[in-house]
Design a protein around this motif. Structure first.
Motif, mmCIF file in Angstrom:
data_model
loop_
_atom_site.group_PDB
_atom_site.id
_atom_site.type_symbol
_atom_site.label_atom_id
_atom_site.label_comp_id
_atom_site.label_asym_id
_atom_site.label_seq_id
_atom_site.Cartn_x
_atom_site.Cartn_y
_atom_site.Cartn_z
ATOM 1 N N LEU A 197 0.823 -1.217 0.000
ATOM 2 C CA LEU A 197 0.000 0.000 0.000
ATOM 3 C C LEU A 197 0.853 1.261 0.000
ATOM 4 O O LEU A 197 0.575 2.207 -0.742
ATOM 5 N N THR A 198 1.919 1.274 0.812
ATOM 6 C CA THR A 198 2.773 2.472 0.806
ATOM 7 C C THR A 198 3.457 2.625 -0.550
ATOM 8 O O THR A 198 3.570 3.739 -1.066
ATOM 9 N N ASN A 201 0.923 3.864 -3.085
ATOM 10 C CA ASN A 201 0.633 5.260 -2.724
ATOM 11 C C ASN A 201 1.737 6.192 -3.236
ATOM 12 O O ASN A 201 1.460 7.206 -3.879
ATOM 13 N N LYS A 205 1.323 9.012 -6.272
ATOM 14 C CA LYS A 205 1.654 10.425 -6.018
ATOM 15 C C LYS A 205 2.716 10.877 -7.025
ATOM 16 O O LYS A 205 2.652 11.983 -7.547
ATOM 17 N N PHE A 227 -3.298 14.312 -2.001
ATOM 18 C CA PHE A 227 -1.963 14.189 -1.398
ATOM 19 C C PHE A 227 -0.856 15.051 -2.011
ATOM 20 O O PHE A 227 0.242 15.085 -1.459
HETATM 21 C C1 NAG Z 1 -0.428 7.989 1.244
HETATM 22 O O1 NAG Z 1 0.239 9.232 1.234
HETATM 23 C C2 NAG Z 1 -0.379 10.228 2.022
HETATM 24 C C3 NAG Z 1 0.347 11.538 1.809
HETATM 25 O O2 NAG Z 1 1.719 11.400 1.850
HETATM 26 C C4 NAG Z 1 -0.386 9.783 3.463
HETATM 27 O O3 NAG Z 1 -1.071 10.759 4.230
HETATM 28 C C5 NAG Z 1 -1.099 8.453 3.562
HETATM 29 O O4 NAG Z 1 -1.058 7.978 4.887
HETATM 30 C C6 NAG Z 1 -0.438 7.445 2.663
HETATM 31 N N1 NAG Z 1 -1.155 6.169 2.712
HETATM 32 C C7 NAG Z 1 -0.518 5.002 2.734
HETATM 33 C C8 NAG Z 1 -1.362 3.791 2.829
HETATM 34 O O5 NAG Z 1 0.702 4.910 2.663
#
Ligand code: NAG
Ligand code: NAG
Ligand code: NAG
Length: 246
Positions: A197-198, A201, A205, A227
């Motif tokens: 997920l990270t 993400n 972005k 984001f």
């Molecule tokens: C995705 O990125 C946003 C902004 O950087 C952050 O707030 C969010 O927690 C992130 N989500 C994950 C699942 O990494």
């Protein structure tokens, strides 16, 4: 007599329902998968590319989920070519390559198209690529291009949704598409999913920051809106032509 025995064996195999695609197989993380040269080469392509580790693992896990979905269902396996499915899933995120001299990531095409084009070039330039018909290759391209549009993909050919279902399992976890917790845990034990997920993400972005024109009015747009500082899709969307005031 011998012929009768042979026939009954053939009938038994048919009753098992598994169309004999004739591919050699091997076992990875306990899952039986196709083991042909072109699949091996697709796997080594991503392992030796500039793709980050989380993308490589995501593509391998998704392949294993997809393969097991076919292994679980003989009817499905008879209509989805497991070699074509393997190549499709293994290469579905080539356009996530963020290295500056990436052979796949362009600045003007959305990532699904970059990935689909990369997969198609790989197949067409592979010595065994001729085994794959243009019709099948088109479906593989469509599966990658439509990976984020399941409402469309689900109504297309079995190879299309049958490939995307493998990818979907990686995000949705066990309990869908016939993948139970035992199988799920077996796969993530070998290829951990804790960075999925990270990693996704960060990548989405990055698209919104680096090639925003390719993200407006797509499913990636929300990552920019939520984001990314300074990202504004207003004026770039279809609906904006229908507004009188921006
Ligand atoms: C995705 O990125 C946003 C902004 O950087 C952050 O707030 C969010 O927690 C992130 N989500 C994950 C699942 O990494
Ligand atoms: C197996 O796959 C076929 C074809 O998609 C589907 O119609 C059937 O419901 C599946 N069977 C099971 C038990 O999921
Ligand atoms: C999980 O799925 C596998 C393969 O489909 C099957 O062999 C196994 O029995 C299932 N386990 C449970 C606990 O249902």
């Amino acid at each position: 007599m011998k012929a009768a025995v042979l026939l009954s064996l053939v009938a038994a195999a048919a009753a098992g329902g598994c169309k004999n695609w004739g591919y050699p197989t091997t076992t990875i993380a306990g899952i039986e998968v196709v083991d042909t040269q072109i699949v091996r080469d697709a796997l080594s392509l991503i392992k030796n590319s500039g793709l980050k580790d989380y993308v490589v693992k995501h593509q391998i896990r998704s392949w294993l989920f997809g393969a097991q979905q076919l292994n679980n269902n003989a009817t499905l396996k008879s209509i989805v070519d497991p070699q074509a499915q393997a190549i499709t899933i293994l290469l579905h995120d080539l356009g996530w390559d963020q290295t500056p001299d990436s052979p796949w990531t362009t600045m003007d095409l959305r990532f699904e198209v970059d990935s689909a084009n990369g997969m198609r070039n790989f197949v067409r330039s592979h010595p065994d690529g001729k085994q794959i018909s243009e019709r099948k290759l088109q479906q593989m391209w469509d599966a990658i291009a439509l990976q984020g549009a399941y409402g469309l993909a689900s109504q297309k050919e079995p190879l299309v949704w049958g490939s995307i279902n493998g990818i979907a399992n990686d995000y949705r976890g066990p309990g869908v598409f016939g993948i139970n917790e035992t199988i799920y845990n077996q796969i993530v034990a070998e290829f951990p999913a804790d960075d999925l997920l990270t990693g996704t993400n960060e990548t989405f972005k990055w698209f919104c920051e680096t090639k925003p024109e390719t993200t407006y009015d797509t499913w990636v747009e929300g990552w920019g809106t939520y984001f990314v500082d300074g990202y504004d899709a207003t004026g770039h969307r279809q609906v904006d032509q229908f507004r009188t005031v921006f």
